[in-house]
Design an enzyme around this catalytic site. Structure first.
Site, PDB file in Angstrom:
ATOM      1  N   LYS A 106       0.780  -1.247   0.000  1.00  0.00           N
ATOM      2  CA  LYS A 106       0.000   0.000   0.000  1.00  0.00           C
ATOM      3  C   LYS A 106       0.809   1.294   0.000  1.00  0.00           C
ATOM      4  O   LYS A 106       0.233   2.367   0.178  1.00  0.00           O
ATOM      5  CB  LYS A 106      -0.934   0.002   1.210  1.00  0.00           C
ATOM      6  CG  LYS A 106      -0.190   0.010   2.542  1.00  0.00           C
ATOM      7  CD  LYS A 106      -1.059   0.462   3.697  1.00  0.00           C
ATOM      8  CE  LYS A 106      -0.243   0.506   4.974  1.00  0.00           C
ATOM      9  NZ  LYS A 106      -0.971   0.954   6.137  1.00  0.00           N
ATOM     10  N   SER A 145      -9.939   2.068  -2.307  1.00  0.00           N
ATOM     11  CA  SER A 145      -9.383   3.272  -1.691  1.00  0.00           C
ATOM     12  C   SER A 145      -9.915   4.515  -2.378  1.00  0.00           C
ATOM     13  O   SER A 145     -10.213   4.507  -3.580  1.00  0.00           O
ATOM     14  CB  SER A 145      -7.865   3.214  -1.849  1.00  0.00           C
ATOM     15  OG  SER A 145      -7.277   4.461  -1.580  1.00  0.00           O
ATOM     16  N   TYR A 188       0.286   1.982  -7.317  1.00  0.00           N
ATOM     17  CA  TYR A 188      -0.578   1.499  -6.231  1.00  0.00           C
ATOM     18  C   TYR A 188      -2.047   1.765  -6.558  1.00  0.00           C
ATOM     19  O   TYR A 188      -2.896   0.870  -6.490  1.00  0.00           O
ATOM     20  CB  TYR A 188      -0.209   2.173  -4.895  1.00  0.00           C
ATOM     21  CG  TYR A 188      -1.277   1.966  -3.838  1.00  0.00           C
ATOM     22  CD1 TYR A 188      -1.458   0.726  -3.254  1.00  0.00           C
ATOM     23  CD2 TYR A 188      -2.143   3.006  -3.471  1.00  0.00           C
ATOM     24  CE1 TYR A 188      -2.465   0.516  -2.314  1.00  0.00           C
ATOM     25  CE2 TYR A 188      -3.145   2.812  -2.533  1.00  0.00           C
ATOM     26  CZ  TYR A 188      -3.303   1.567  -1.957  1.00  0.00           C
ATOM     27  OH  TYR A 188      -4.311   1.363  -1.047  1.00  0.00           O
ATOM     28  N   LYS A 241      -5.557  -0.780  -7.458  1.00  0.00           N
ATOM     29  CA  LYS A 241      -6.912  -0.718  -6.887  1.00  0.00           C
ATOM     30  C   LYS A 241      -7.945  -0.608  -8.017  1.00  0.00           C
ATOM     31  O   LYS A 241      -8.980  -1.285  -7.996  1.00  0.00           O
ATOM     32  CB  LYS A 241      -7.050   0.464  -5.923  1.00  0.00           C
ATOM     33  CG  LYS A 241      -6.223   0.334  -4.658  1.00  0.00           C
ATOM     34  CD  LYS A 241      -6.678  -0.835  -3.798  1.00  0.00           C
ATOM     35  CE  LYS A 241      -5.805  -1.056  -2.578  1.00  0.00           C
ATOM     36  NZ  LYS A 241      -5.976  -2.359  -1.930  1.00  0.00           N
ATOM     37  N   GLY A 296       1.795  14.695  -6.399  1.00  0.00           N
ATOM     38  CA  GLY A 296       0.636  13.801  -6.473  1.00  0.00           C
ATOM     39  C   GLY A 296      -0.425  14.051  -5.404  1.00  0.00           C
ATOM     40  O   GLY A 296      -1.461  13.399  -5.412  1.00  0.00           O
TER      41      GLY A 296
HETATM   42  P1  NAD Z   1      -1.285  -3.241   6.154  1.00  0.00           P
HETATM   43  O1  NAD Z   1      -0.027  -3.278   5.355  1.00  0.00           O
HETATM   44  O2  NAD Z   1      -1.180  -2.957   7.604  1.00  0.00           O
HETATM   45  O3  NAD Z   1      -2.071  -4.630   5.964  1.00  0.00           O
HETATM   46  C1  NAD Z   1      -1.974  -5.403   4.807  1.00  0.00           C
HETATM   47  C2  NAD Z   1      -1.659  -6.822   5.261  1.00  0.00           C
HETATM   48  O4  NAD Z   1      -1.599  -7.660   4.114  1.00  0.00           O
HETATM   49  C3  NAD Z   1      -0.334  -6.936   5.990  1.00  0.00           C
HETATM   50  O5  NAD Z   1      -0.518  -7.668   7.185  1.00  0.00           O
HETATM   51  C4  NAD Z   1       0.556  -7.699   5.001  1.00  0.00           C
HETATM   52  O6  NAD Z   1       1.504  -8.503   5.679  1.00  0.00           O
HETATM   53  C5  NAD Z   1      -0.466  -8.515   4.252  1.00  0.00           C
HETATM   54  N1  NAD Z   1      -0.086  -8.902   2.885  1.00  0.00           N
HETATM   55  C6  NAD Z   1       0.368  -8.110   1.882  1.00  0.00           C
HETATM   56  N2  NAD Z   1       0.588  -8.841   0.777  1.00  0.00           N
HETATM   57  C7  NAD Z   1       0.248 -10.121   1.079  1.00  0.00           C
HETATM   58  C8  NAD Z   1       0.244 -11.339   0.353  1.00  0.00           C
HETATM   59  N3  NAD Z   1       0.667 -11.413  -0.917  1.00  0.00           N
HETATM   60  N4  NAD Z   1      -0.169 -12.468   0.980  1.00  0.00           N
HETATM   61  C9  NAD Z   1      -0.583 -12.428   2.268  1.00  0.00           C
HETATM   62  N5  NAD Z   1      -0.599 -11.315   3.002  1.00  0.00           N
HETATM   63  C10 NAD Z   1      -0.183 -10.176   2.411  1.00  0.00           C
HETATM   64  O7  NAD Z   1      -2.258  -2.206   5.428  1.00  0.00           O
HETATM   65  P2  NAD Z   1      -3.672  -1.635   5.906  1.00  0.00           P
HETATM   66  O8  NAD Z   1      -3.511  -0.189   6.136  1.00  0.00           O
HETATM   67  O9  NAD Z   1      -4.265  -2.493   6.940  1.00  0.00           O
HETATM   68  O10 NAD Z   1      -4.476  -1.789   4.545  1.00  0.00           O
HETATM   69  C11 NAD Z   1      -5.289  -2.915   4.272  1.00  0.00           C
HETATM   70  C12 NAD Z   1      -5.872  -2.774   2.874  1.00  0.00           C
HETATM   71  O11 NAD Z   1      -6.597  -1.556   2.797  1.00  0.00           O
HETATM   72  C13 NAD Z   1      -4.819  -2.706   1.783  1.00  0.00           C
HETATM   73  O12 NAD Z   1      -5.299  -3.411   0.661  1.00  0.00           O
HETATM   74  C14 NAD Z   1      -4.716  -1.232   1.469  1.00  0.00           C
HETATM   75  O13 NAD Z   1      -4.318  -0.998   0.142  1.00  0.00           O
HETATM   76  C15 NAD Z   1      -6.142  -0.782   1.705  1.00  0.00           C
HETATM   77  N6  NAD Z   1      -6.259   0.632   2.039  1.00  0.00           N
HETATM   78  C16 NAD Z   1      -5.520   1.152   3.061  1.00  0.00           C
HETATM   79  C17 NAD Z   1      -5.609   2.502   3.362  1.00  0.00           C
HETATM   80  C18 NAD Z   1      -4.766   3.114   4.444  1.00  0.00           C
HETATM   81  O14 NAD Z   1      -4.538   4.318   4.415  1.00  0.00           O
HETATM   82  N7  NAD Z   1      -4.296   2.366   5.435  1.00  0.00           N
HETATM   83  C19 NAD Z   1      -6.489   3.315   2.638  1.00  0.00           C
HETATM   84  C20 NAD Z   1      -7.239   2.749   1.616  1.00  0.00           C
HETATM   85  C21 NAD Z   1      -7.117   1.401   1.321  1.00  0.00           C
HETATM   86  C1  WQD Z   2      -2.618  13.258   4.555  1.00  0.00           C
HETATM   87  C2  WQD Z   2      -2.333  14.745   4.512  1.00  0.00           C
HETATM   88  C3  WQD Z   2      -0.403  15.276   3.196  1.00  0.00           C
HETATM   89  C4  WQD Z   2       2.484  13.243   5.762  1.00  0.00           C
HETATM   90  C5  WQD Z   2      -2.620   8.115   1.399  1.00  0.00           C
HETATM   91  C6  WQD Z   2      -2.634   7.360   0.099  1.00  0.00           C
HETATM   92  C7  WQD Z   2      -4.036   6.909  -0.216  1.00  0.00           C
HETATM   93  C8  WQD Z   2      -4.630   6.127   0.954  1.00  0.00           C
HETATM   94  C9  WQD Z   2      -4.483   6.847   2.247  1.00  0.00           C
HETATM   95  C10 WQD Z   2      -4.272   3.817   0.603  1.00  0.00           C
HETATM   96  C11 WQD Z   2      -1.928  15.228   3.120  1.00  0.00           C
HETATM   97  C12 WQD Z   2      -0.171  15.626   4.649  1.00  0.00           C
HETATM   98  C13 WQD Z   2       1.334  13.767   5.216  1.00  0.00           C
HETATM   99  C14 WQD Z   2       3.431  14.131   6.343  1.00  0.00           C
HETATM  100  C15 WQD Z   2       1.986  15.972   5.803  1.00  0.00           C
HETATM  101  N1  WQD Z   2      -3.950   4.896   1.148  1.00  0.00           N
HETATM  102  N2  WQD Z   2       1.089  15.098   5.229  1.00  0.00           N
HETATM  103  N3  WQD Z   2       3.134  15.466   6.358  1.00  0.00           N
HETATM  104  O1  WQD Z   2      -1.924  11.152   0.966  1.00  0.00           O
HETATM  105  O2  WQD Z   2      -4.307  11.490   1.755  1.00  0.00           O
HETATM  106  O3  WQD Z   2      -3.491   9.225   1.304  1.00  0.00           O
HETATM  107  O4  WQD Z   2      -3.113   7.246   2.422  1.00  0.00           O
HETATM  108  O5  WQD Z   2      -5.124   3.619  -0.211  1.00  0.00           O
HETATM  109  O6  WQD Z   2      -3.954   6.160  -1.364  1.00  0.00           O
HETATM  110  O7  WQD Z   2      -2.158   8.232  -0.924  1.00  0.00           O
HETATM  111  O8  WQD Z   2      -2.647  10.402   3.295  1.00  0.00           O
HETATM  112  O9  WQD Z   2      -1.668  10.522   5.526  1.00  0.00           O
HETATM  113  O10 WQD Z   2      -0.128  10.542   3.523  1.00  0.00           O
HETATM  114  O11 WQD Z   2      -1.535  12.527   3.989  1.00  0.00           O
HETATM  115  O12 WQD Z   2       1.780  17.194   5.830  1.00  0.00           O
HETATM  116  O13 WQD Z   2       4.489  13.732   6.833  1.00  0.00           O
HETATM  117  O14 WQD Z   2      -1.216  15.003   5.355  1.00  0.00           O
HETATM  118  O15 WQD Z   2       0.160  16.245   2.350  1.00  0.00           O
HETATM  119  O16 WQD Z   2      -2.460  16.527   2.966  1.00  0.00           O
HETATM  120  P1  WQD Z   2      -3.054  10.683   1.745  1.00  0.00           P
HETATM  121  P2  WQD Z   2      -1.430  10.929   4.135  1.00  0.00           P
END
Ligand code: NAD
Ligand code: WQD
Length: 337
Positions: A85, A125, A149, A153, A294
């Protein structure tokens, strides 16, 4: 009770969701290769809930291992979190991201279909709304991706949509999360990123605990109230609840069910910093630096569809998020290590 397979269940959002599933009485099986997590998170989920769960240290790309799991258990539905991620890393290592996220999902779905398990809830996401600033985003807003990434999605959303068109027996739910933050109120589980955090809240928490010196605020010249970026932060326990509701949601006939999971409210970087300071009584030193490539100015959800169809609504506010993030970090200064 239903038995749910949770891929990536040891990770940040997965562990909190496993906890809610166990509390609701579901049986839970986890598949995780621990590439970005530790098994300790699952031990703590067991400790908090007083219930047991089964876990397999398996890569979802490993077809044989996945097949064996589906043969060994009668599984009702899959919640699919497993994936890489980190946006920046995905630009450096696109093939790893496409292989792990896209191929991993193909293997998972093929093994599900063979086992007759046709119910999946997928972690999408808000990144699929691309560079648009036409906020709030509703689910029918145009989608695009700006990095590998995000493209994984979008590709997976499209693949799962095609699967549904081809076979109406599938129940497919795409959950588009906004910015998940915070931790379970026990402070026993939480977000434990590897290395220097990319995301705002874990960065602030690590400054607060003394692991990092100061926060870099990435730009203060955005067209927002105070010039810093605005995001829809959502408490991870609200997000976890959204998954429970998604499992119980209405079955859609023609296409996947797509829901935003956000609060509908945007907060700027400086508002988050101030809330953290006020709620926790800790000063967060920061410095303003240039924008990050970005990043959009503002991103927040229109969450009304999930409220209408899933009867789900975020209940926790920014104060809850910063309090629980800090409670986890101060009790676990080095994360699960
Ligand atoms: P995370 O990295 O904490 O959890 C993902 C888990 O998947 C980890 O435990 C990792 O070890 C496991 N994993 C990865 N690839 C694997 C594979 N090939 N086989 C088995 N296990 C595997 O991330 P998270 O923040 O808990 O995110 C969970 C999901 O939500 C992800 O798909 C991420 O893209 C999505 N997501 C996260 C966010 C965010 O900001 N945290 C936002 C939007 C979407
Ligand atoms: C939040 C705000 C930064 C870090 C990301 C992924 C997105 C989703 C969620 C998975 C922004 C600012 C950040 C720092 C800062 N993940 N910032 N100083 O970028 O909204 O989303 O995580 O799907 O795909 O892109 O989240 O927490 O990185 O940033 O000022 O050290 O904080 O510019 O405005 P973002 P973030």
């Amino acid at each position: 009770m239903q038995r749910i397979l949770v891929t990536g269940g040891a990770g940040y959002i997965g562990s909190h969701t496993c906890l809610r599933l166990l509390e609701e009485g579901y049986d839970v099986l986890v598949v995780d290769n621990f590439c970005n997590s530790k098994s300790e998170s699952l031990e703590r989920v067991k400790q908090i809930t007083g219930r047991s769960l089964t876990f397999y240290e398996v890569n979802i790309c490993d077809r044989n291992a996945m097949q064996k799991i589906f043969e060994a258990h009668d599984i009702d539905a899959v919640i699919h979190f497993a994936g890489l991620k980190a946006v920046g890393e995905s630009v450096q290592k696109p093939m790893e991201y496409y292989y792990n996220n896209v191929y991993g999902t193909l293997v998972l779905c093929e093994e599900m279909a063979k086992a007759g398990v046709k119910n999946i809830v997928f972690s999408s996401s808000a990144t699929v709304y691309g560079l648009s600033d036409d906020v709030p985003f509703a689910e029918d807003a145009p989608t695009s991706a700006t990095n590998p990434y995000g493209r994984t999605k979008l590709f997976i959303e499209n693949i799962l949509s095609d699967l549904k068109i081809a076979d109406k027996d599938w129940s497919i739910t795409l959950l588009r999360y906004f910015n998940p933050v915070g931790a379970h109120k026990s402070g026993l589980i939480g977000e434990d990123p590897n290395g220097i955090p990319n995301n705002l809240m874990p960065y602030i928490s690590q400054v607060a605990v003394g692991r990092l010196e100061k926060l870099q605020v990435l730009g203060d010249d955005y067209p927002t109230t105070d010039g810093t970026g605005v995001r829809d932060y959502i408490h991870v326990m609200d997000l976890a609840e959204g998954h429970v509701k998604a499992l119980q949601g209405p079955k859609i006939e023609n296409g996947p069910a797509i829901y935003n999971l956000g609060t509908g409210k945007g907060n700027s970087v400086l508002e988050v910093v101030k809330a953290f300071e006020n709620e926790n009584g800790i000063e967060i030193p920061y410095q303003i630096i240039a924008r990050r490539a970005g990043d959009v100015a503002s991103s927040y959800a229109d969450p009304s569809k999930a409220e209408k169809h899933l009867k789900w609504k975020a209940k926790l506010n920014l104060q809850d998020m910063v309090r629980d993030a800090w409670n986890w970090q101060k009790k676990n200064p080095e994360g699960y290590a």
